[in-house]
Design a protein around this motif. Structure first.
Motif, PDB file in Angstrom:
ATOM      1  N   ALA A  49      -5.842  -0.213  -0.798  1.00  0.00           N
ATOM      2  CA  ALA A  49      -5.860  -1.273   0.084  1.00  0.00           C
ATOM      3  C   ALA A  49      -5.155  -2.582  -0.540  1.00  0.00           C
ATOM      4  O   ALA A  49      -5.674  -2.599  -1.880  1.00  0.00           O
TER       5      ALA A  49
ATOM      6  N   GLU B 147       0.708  -1.137   0.066  1.00  0.00           N
ATOM      7  CA  GLU B 147       0.055   0.131  -0.078  1.00  0.00           C
ATOM      8  C   GLU B 147       0.815   1.294  -0.045  1.00  0.00           C
ATOM      9  O   GLU B 147       0.758   2.335  -0.626  1.00  0.00           O
TER      10      GLU B 147
ATOM     11  N   ILE C 184      -4.912  -5.166  -5.479  1.00  0.00           N
ATOM     12  CA  ILE C 184      -4.859  -3.738  -4.658  1.00  0.00           C
ATOM     13  C   ILE C 184      -6.211  -3.245  -5.326  1.00  0.00           C
ATOM     14  O   ILE C 184      -6.790  -3.307  -6.578  1.00  0.00           O
TER      15      ILE C 184
END
Length: 553
Positions: free
Chosen positions: A484, A471, A499
């Motif tokens: 995230a 991240e 992601i």
């Protein structure tokens, strides 16, 4: 009083081990070199090295380190794939009384800089393919002594010349680099022989390795593995396999990287202790060449991860190999999948047995009995002198069969994290049990079953990937507002990184983000999947709910 789950050990395996007679790993190494002096220790690209030659070369490297002024306890980084140079540098470093700091050759400059600075490494041995990475960060580290080695340097003669020419000029795998004062590996050995080597007094409590890991949280830190920790695990593993192996007669194939703690202890140390021949595979991703190398030798033992076994099984040439000499196949690093284990037995006639451990446990903690005929899905039984405790969040033992956090106590449990007493306190209970961060249970027969990981760690081909690090890398892209990371199932690597991104710049696309990640993250950490969203689920205090994302993935 908390109840600790124990079990009856397999026939021939002692309940406890004793290492009082082993002052250090160097003593184990020197004993093996004396006992098996004229036998082959390592084979790389057709080049053989005997235990006697290994003994002499490691003395020379230790002498070179001492001539450079390195003292007992100084850290030496090793950054190379499975080559003859690795065991020479490894055991030479230990014989000089120094601490080995293993580095993944695929590290980005940022990752390498962190590990060199955190460990305080003052010397490094690095394959020339990755010297350009070191060049970018060395000025910001304590490294003063650099050994750069071409892949074929220890192959000698025409073979070494050809390998280096192909790697440099045909495959163009060596980016330009400039490291003033760097010395070639063979030149260091020549200088070390002239200097001579002075044995160093070592004891069991001295640190042998700083083995970097995320542990049960995200920041990479060095697990302090002492000579006693590793000697204990070597002795424990040997006690487990002794009923089915023959000293001086085994032939192990090493495809897992020796800088990874699984291959380091199991392949490099356990089988060296019993005088095995060790076939080093520099690039296990080249499955056709891997199979070709295997075909030349009477392999008796193999260790690996699920993805490697699966890749071999999916190559039609693999089934044509002669498996008549095979005794043991051991899987670890990530969960072995039932279908892969079943197919492995069908093709090779050898059961694929699962083991479990962590960097912090040197690494073995549980292994399945070697006489098992069928895959049972468990990670095995606790090995000698090892206790398993399944605990709840309050640190209390849970009833047998109930899921809780797997905790481990034994002589192989690390001394702690290097210069991180706070992190050490987070994972070591006062009673000596290590919190693994893994969830599991123990059945009535004492077999341990791994259910899930307590944290959000992602396991890609046996390597830990932590969402925070991914991240942070993604968020450094100017076009990203929020991100995230989670792990999703992947048939090739067990898990892959996915992601979820909220864009700041609408022009940002998947290709741009993956390219950005490749510049700051090692390959296995780079996201394989990208999903764009308008927002991300959060708690009432603003924390992103990764679990909600995982449930919907």
């Amino acid at each position: 009083m908390d109840k600790i789950w124990l079990q009856s050990y397999p026939q021939g395996v002692p309940a406890d081990i004793d290492i009082d007679h082993i002052p250090s790993l160097v003593a184990l190494f020197e004993d093996a070199c004396r006992k098996y002096r004229d036998q082959v220790a390592y084979i790389s690209m057709g080049k053989e090295m005997t235990y006697g030659e290994l003994d002499a070369a490691t003395q020379a490297f230790a002498g070179w380190l001492q001539a450079r002024g390195l003292q007992k306890g100084d850290r030496v980084a090793l950054m190379m794939p499975n080559l003859l140079q690795y065991p020479v540098a490894l055991f030479g470093t230990l014989r000089a009384g120094c601490v080995v700091v293993n580095c993944n050759p695929l590290y980005t400059p940022r990752e390498l800089e962190h590990q060199l600075k955190d460990s305080g490494s003052v010397a490094i041995v690095i394959v020339e393919n990755f010297a350009h990475t070191l060049e970018q960060v060395i000025a910001r580290t304590a490294v003063k002594h650099v050994v750069v080695t071409p892949l074929g340097e220890m192959l000698g003669g025409l073979k070494g010349t050809i390998v280096n020419f192909v790697i440099r000029h045909v495959k163009k795998m060596v980016p330009a680099w400039h490291l003033p004062g760097a010395i070639k590996f063979n030149a260091a050995l020549v200088a070390g022989r002239k200097q001579g080597f002075k044995p160093v007094a070592l004891n069991q409590d001295d640190i042998a390795f700083l083995q970097y890991t995320g542990g049960t949280t995200g920041v990479s830190k060095g697990a302090m593995l002492t000579h006693a920790n590793i000697a204990s695990n070597v002795t424990q593993a040997y006690a487990w396999i002794k009923p089915v192996v023959h000293e001086g007669q085994e032939f192990i194939i090493t495809a897992l990287p020796l800088y990874h703690v699984f291959a380091l202890t199991a392949n490099c140390l356990v089988f060296l202790m019993i005088g095995a021949r060790n076939l080093l595979i520099a690039n296990p991703r080249d499955i056709p060449n891997f199979i070709k190398e295997w075909s030349k030798y009477p392999v008796t033992v193999m260790t690996g991860v699920n993805t490697l076994f699966n890749a071999l099984l999916n190559n039609p040439e693999f089934a044509k190999l002669d498996f008549s000499t095979m005794n043991v196949t051991l899987g670890g690093g990530m969960a072995v999948q039932g279908p892969v284990a079943d197919k492995w037995r069908q093709v090779t006639g050898t059961p694929l047995l699962q083991a479990y451990g962590l960097t912090e446990t040197s690494p073995a903690a549980t292994i399945n009995p070697l006489d098992m005929k069928e895959f049972n899905g468990s990670i095995g039984l606790p090995i000698s002198s090892t206790e398993i405790s399944i605990r709840d969040d309050a640190g209390c033992e849970v009833p047998q069969g109930q899921v809780g956090e797997i905790c481990i106590r034994g002589p192989q449990v690390m001394k702690g994290y290097w210069q991180r007493p706070d992190e050490t306190a987070n994972v070591l209970y006062a009673d000596g049990f290590l919190r693994t961060g893994d969830m599991g249970y123990v059945d009535k027969k004492g077999f341990v079953f791994l259910v899930d990981r307590k944290k959000d760690m992602i396991l890609v081909s046996g390597f830990n990937v932590y969402p925070n690090e991914v991240e942070e890398a993604v968020a450094s892209h100017p076009g990203v507002l929020d991100v995230a990371a989670i792990g999703v199932a992947d048939e090739h690597s067990g898990e892959a990184v996915k992601i979820f991104v909220v864009r700041k710049d609408p022009a940002v696309n998947e290709r741009m983000l993956i390219q950005h990640c490749r510049s700051v993250l090692t390959g296995y950490k780079v996201p394989k999947h990208v999903e764009f969203r308008d927002d991300l689920p959060r708690t009432n205090v603003g924390k992103i709910l990764r679990r909600a994302l995982k449930e919907g993935a």
